[in-house]
Scaffold this active site. Sequence first.
Site, PDB file in Angstrom:
ATOM      1  N   LYS A  56       0.833  -1.206   0.000  1.00  0.00           N
ATOM      2  CA  LYS A  56       0.000   0.000   0.000  1.00  0.00           C
ATOM      3  C   LYS A  56       0.866   1.253   0.000  1.00  0.00           C
ATOM      4  CE  LYS A  56      -2.143  -1.206   3.796  1.00  0.00           C
ATOM      5  NZ  LYS A  56      -1.457  -2.504   3.975  1.00  0.00           N
ATOM      6  N   THR A  57       1.837   1.267   0.892  1.00  0.00           N
ATOM      7  CA  THR A  57       2.707   2.439   0.957  1.00  0.00           C
ATOM      8  C   THR A  57       3.496   2.563  -0.345  1.00  0.00           C
ATOM      9  OG1 THR A  57       2.830   2.182   3.340  1.00  0.00           O
ATOM     10  CG2 THR A  57       4.491   3.588   2.331  1.00  0.00           C
TER      11      THR A  57
ATOM     12  N   ASP B 243      -1.821   7.730   3.744  1.00  0.00           N
ATOM     13  CA  ASP B 243      -1.377   6.397   4.174  1.00  0.00           C
ATOM     14  C   ASP B 243      -2.023   6.076   5.529  1.00  0.00           C
ATOM     15  OD1 ASP B 243      -0.048   4.003   4.117  1.00  0.00           O
ATOM     16  OD2 ASP B 243       1.968   4.817   4.370  1.00  0.00           O
ATOM     17  N   GLU B 244      -2.120   4.799   5.875  1.00  0.00           N
ATOM     18  CA  GLU B 244      -2.671   4.364   7.172  1.00  0.00           C
ATOM     19  C   GLU B 244      -4.038   5.017   7.413  1.00  0.00           C
ATOM     20  OE1 GLU B 244      -1.059   2.141   8.947  1.00  0.00           O
ATOM     21  OE2 GLU B 244       1.051   2.322   8.411  1.00  0.00           O
TER      22      GLU B 244
ATOM     23  N   GLN C  13      -5.555  -3.289  10.787  1.00  0.00           N
ATOM     24  CA  GLN C  13      -4.434  -2.655  11.491  1.00  0.00           C
ATOM     25  C   GLN C  13      -4.850  -1.362  12.172  1.00  0.00           C
ATOM     26  OE1 GLN C  13      -0.415  -2.859   9.647  1.00  0.00           O
ATOM     27  NE2 GLN C  13      -1.547  -3.465   7.831  1.00  0.00           N
TER      28      GLN C  13
ATOM     29  N   ARG D  10       5.166  -7.466  10.892  1.00  0.00           N
ATOM     30  CA  ARG D  10       6.374  -6.654  10.681  1.00  0.00           C
ATOM     31  C   ARG D  10       7.533  -7.522  10.218  1.00  0.00           C
ATOM     32  NH1 ARG D  10       4.166  -3.053   9.162  1.00  0.00           N
ATOM     33  NH2 ARG D  10       2.356  -4.363   9.459  1.00  0.00           N
TER      34      ARG D  10
HETATM   35  P1  ATP Z   1       1.712  -2.143   5.987  1.00  0.00           P
HETATM   36  O1  ATP Z   1       0.269  -2.529   5.983  1.00  0.00           O
HETATM   37  O2  ATP Z   1       2.498  -2.908   6.986  1.00  0.00           O
HETATM   38  O3  ATP Z   1       1.912  -0.668   6.046  1.00  0.00           O
HETATM   39  P2  ATP Z   1       2.076  -1.988   3.138  1.00  0.00           P
HETATM   40  O4  ATP Z   1       0.867  -2.584   2.523  1.00  0.00           O
HETATM   41  O5  ATP Z   1       2.170  -0.524   3.177  1.00  0.00           O
HETATM   42  O6  ATP Z   1       2.304  -2.646   4.564  1.00  0.00           O
HETATM   43  P3  ATP Z   1       4.645  -1.848   1.868  1.00  0.00           P
HETATM   44  O7  ATP Z   1       5.431  -1.429   3.030  1.00  0.00           O
HETATM   45  O8  ATP Z   1       4.330  -0.848   0.825  1.00  0.00           O
HETATM   46  O9  ATP Z   1       3.315  -2.598   2.361  1.00  0.00           O
HETATM   47  O10 ATP Z   1       5.317  -3.091   1.152  1.00  0.00           O
HETATM   48  C1  ATP Z   1       5.798  -4.211   1.874  1.00  0.00           C
HETATM   49  C2  ATP Z   1       7.088  -4.718   1.266  1.00  0.00           C
HETATM   50  O11 ATP Z   1       6.814  -5.335   0.015  1.00  0.00           O
HETATM   51  C3  ATP Z   1       8.071  -3.609   0.975  1.00  0.00           C
HETATM   52  O12 ATP Z   1       9.371  -4.113   1.183  1.00  0.00           O
HETATM   53  C4  ATP Z   1       7.814  -3.313  -0.480  1.00  0.00           C
HETATM   54  O13 ATP Z   1       8.898  -2.711  -1.101  1.00  0.00           O
HETATM   55  C5  ATP Z   1       7.531  -4.698  -1.038  1.00  0.00           C
HETATM   56  N1  ATP Z   1       6.675  -4.685  -2.252  1.00  0.00           N
HETATM   57  C6  ATP Z   1       5.449  -4.167  -2.361  1.00  0.00           C
HETATM   58  N2  ATP Z   1       4.943  -4.345  -3.593  1.00  0.00           N
HETATM   59  C7  ATP Z   1       5.885  -5.001  -4.302  1.00  0.00           C
HETATM   60  C8  ATP Z   1       5.986  -5.495  -5.655  1.00  0.00           C
HETATM   61  N3  ATP Z   1       4.993  -5.341  -6.536  1.00  0.00           N
HETATM   62  N4  ATP Z   1       7.120  -6.130  -6.006  1.00  0.00           N
HETATM   63  C9  ATP Z   1       8.127  -6.311  -5.125  1.00  0.00           C
HETATM   64  N5  ATP Z   1       8.104  -5.874  -3.853  1.00  0.00           N
HETATM   65  C10 ATP Z   1       6.997  -5.222  -3.433  1.00  0.00           C
HETATM   66 MG    MG Z   2       2.347   0.821   4.760  1.00  0.00          MG
END
Ligand code: ATP
Ligand code: MG
Length: 675
Positions: free
Chosen positions: A33-34, A215-216, A246, A610
């Site tokens: 997402k981030t 975000d969040e 979350q 995490r």
């Molecule tokens: P959270 O809910 O914990 O905030 P999130 O959904 O924001 O998580 P991110 O932090 O954006 O998730 O991504 C998690 C990990 O996966 C990061 O290391 C990110 O770089 C990697 N990632 C996300 N999408 C891809 C992709 N399409 N290909 C490779 N790596 C990815």
């Molecule tokens: Mg995130």
Amino acid sequence: MAEAPATLNPAQLAAVHHLDGPCLVLAGAGSGKTRVIVHKIARLLQAGLEPRQIAAITFTNKAAAEMRERAKQIVGGRAAKDLAISTFHSLGVRMLKTDGSRLGLKEQFSIFDSDDVLGVLREAGGCNDNAVARSWQWTISLWKNQGLDAEAAARAAADEDQRVAAVVMKRYEERLAAFQAVDFDDLISLPLKLLARDAEAREKWQGTFRHILVDEYQDTNAVQYELLKALVGEHTPFTAVGDDDQSIYGWRGATIENLKRLPQDFPRLKVIPLEQNYRSTGNILRAANNVIAQNPKIYEKKLWSEFGDGEPVRLLECDSEEHEAERAVARIQALRGADARIAWSDFAILYRANHQARIIEQKLRQAQVPYKVSGGQSWFDRAEIKDLCAWLRLLVNPDDDPAFLRAVTTPKRGIGHQTLASLGEFAGKWKVSLFEALFSPTLKTALKGKAIDSLHEFGRYVNALEERARHTRGGEEARKLMLEFLTDIGYERHLHDGEESEKIAASRWSNVVDFVGWIARRAGGDEDRPEQTVLEVAQTIAVIISLAERSEDQDVVTLSTLHASKGLEWPHVVLAGVNEGLLPFRAGDEEMTPERLEEERRLMYVGITRARRTLVVSTLRRRKKGRELVAAVPSRFITEMKLNESTGREDPRERLAKLRAALAAKASAPAPSAD
Ligand code: ATP
Ligand code: MG
């Protein structure tokens, strides 16, 4: 986290390319997402927006800094610098700085922190009891976060306590206005008021940003949502990303209602789920999914990973907090010992409550492992611990001038600034330490007799204490000596005199007692270590303290509360103290409502997710209550993780993914990489 311009999956791409309307990415942890936000910023720039026209809102200042860093890697430093990346609060400050005058606020308004607010509340409510003032603070803050002013609060008040709080709120608001001050909640509610009442300001701010990304999103509260809506107006597209599983700030007024309202308020909302997790191994993900499955579902989400099962999630059963901390440290050292490529920064130890960090910090220091405490103050950075360490350093090395200066003034003993300045000048002239200067026969050329007498008294006390510390050996003896020393210098009284709040003074004193316990334990020795004298312990502590000064390094183990770990990831994670009462947290005989339990479960879910490669869940058989060890019950969340469950029921997609991973491993491709 580095951000390569590399890949996005089709769902992520859909979110990134949806530029014109409102968009909600609703997806589980680690699904990118981030990453979508960061890449969407790049896409918006490509589409011709100016950096300053793009607002990205994060949950903490730290997250904002990190997002700017990730953006920089894709769009370059120049563009990243001008992006409007901030928290809701810092955006509020910016709006009030430019347009607060339209609400009658001076340009130079003050922002009151929690202590300032308590002071005003005590005065406004005519009550010196901090506990009462604190409960007003909570109530008023919740009201403000629901968008209620004093009048509305008075109407909404449900009982006598709340009616009183509403009256206090009215007086409190009058005082803030008179002081030209705002509190943290005002940083959101006043900008909202501005946009609601002032058409010109509204038009201006609605024209400032041409896309807003949040975000969040699950942790926004009602007022933040209203502010977002007001900024977006009729035309500005926005992207919100979040995960209802979350949502962990319900206790601060965040509300999941904001997720439900979004499709109602924005009928054109495009909702995009993401299902692939790029962070964790299958075992970690399964444990997380099992736990969160116990909560009632609002939005059904699937989460799968291509990484294969990885190592099993490990459960550590420990005899005490101390034992737990030792094992966590030993594990970190063992993993690093086995693989030189593993950095300190690959590890995090997470816990529910700040106080749990203390013993872990002590063990990390003893083992000389560099670390940082995020989301709370390090135990070693607390003033009282620094005071005591200064005394110990002085015993070990009387020529340690900074330690001398701290000890001689803690507590105050009639040796003033002037005396110390003259002593310093004298010492500088003769090139000796302050302590040495103090006994010089020629000191009377620089100082008056009375001042010299006080200095001599201090010097003699330090010498006598050093003598005793040199000969006092063993745990109980060490404890006795330390407590006597604290009485001699009147330290407890000093804490109470210096601290307005009894509660804070008491908590400082409890840190001191804990520190004495630490020294006693070290002096006591055990099977591996002989008894030590207090002076010997002081020597190791002096070394430990000076080593820890390098904590500015980036390559350090992270200690963090679960709350502060949101959004972050580490290859190796230890969850500490996973016990009933700690996680789920329960204060005293507080009733555990289903809602509270669900929020605690979401915290557990945040904690588990995490971890990228390995996860250790540590639980205590016994834990400290006061000075006693009492039986401790493992958290129900451990059972809910179903760690022993066979992996036979896996999703066919996961099985396919595992096959692929195995093939890839054969081709010696690297395992999940950071991007
Ligand atoms: P959270 O809910 O914990 O905030 P999130 O959904 O924001 O998580 P991110 O932090 O954006 O998730 O991504 C998690 C990990 O996966 C990061 O290391 C990110 O770089 C990697 N990632 C996300 N999408 C891809 C992709 N399409 N290909 C490779 N790596 C990815
Ligand atoms: Mg995130």
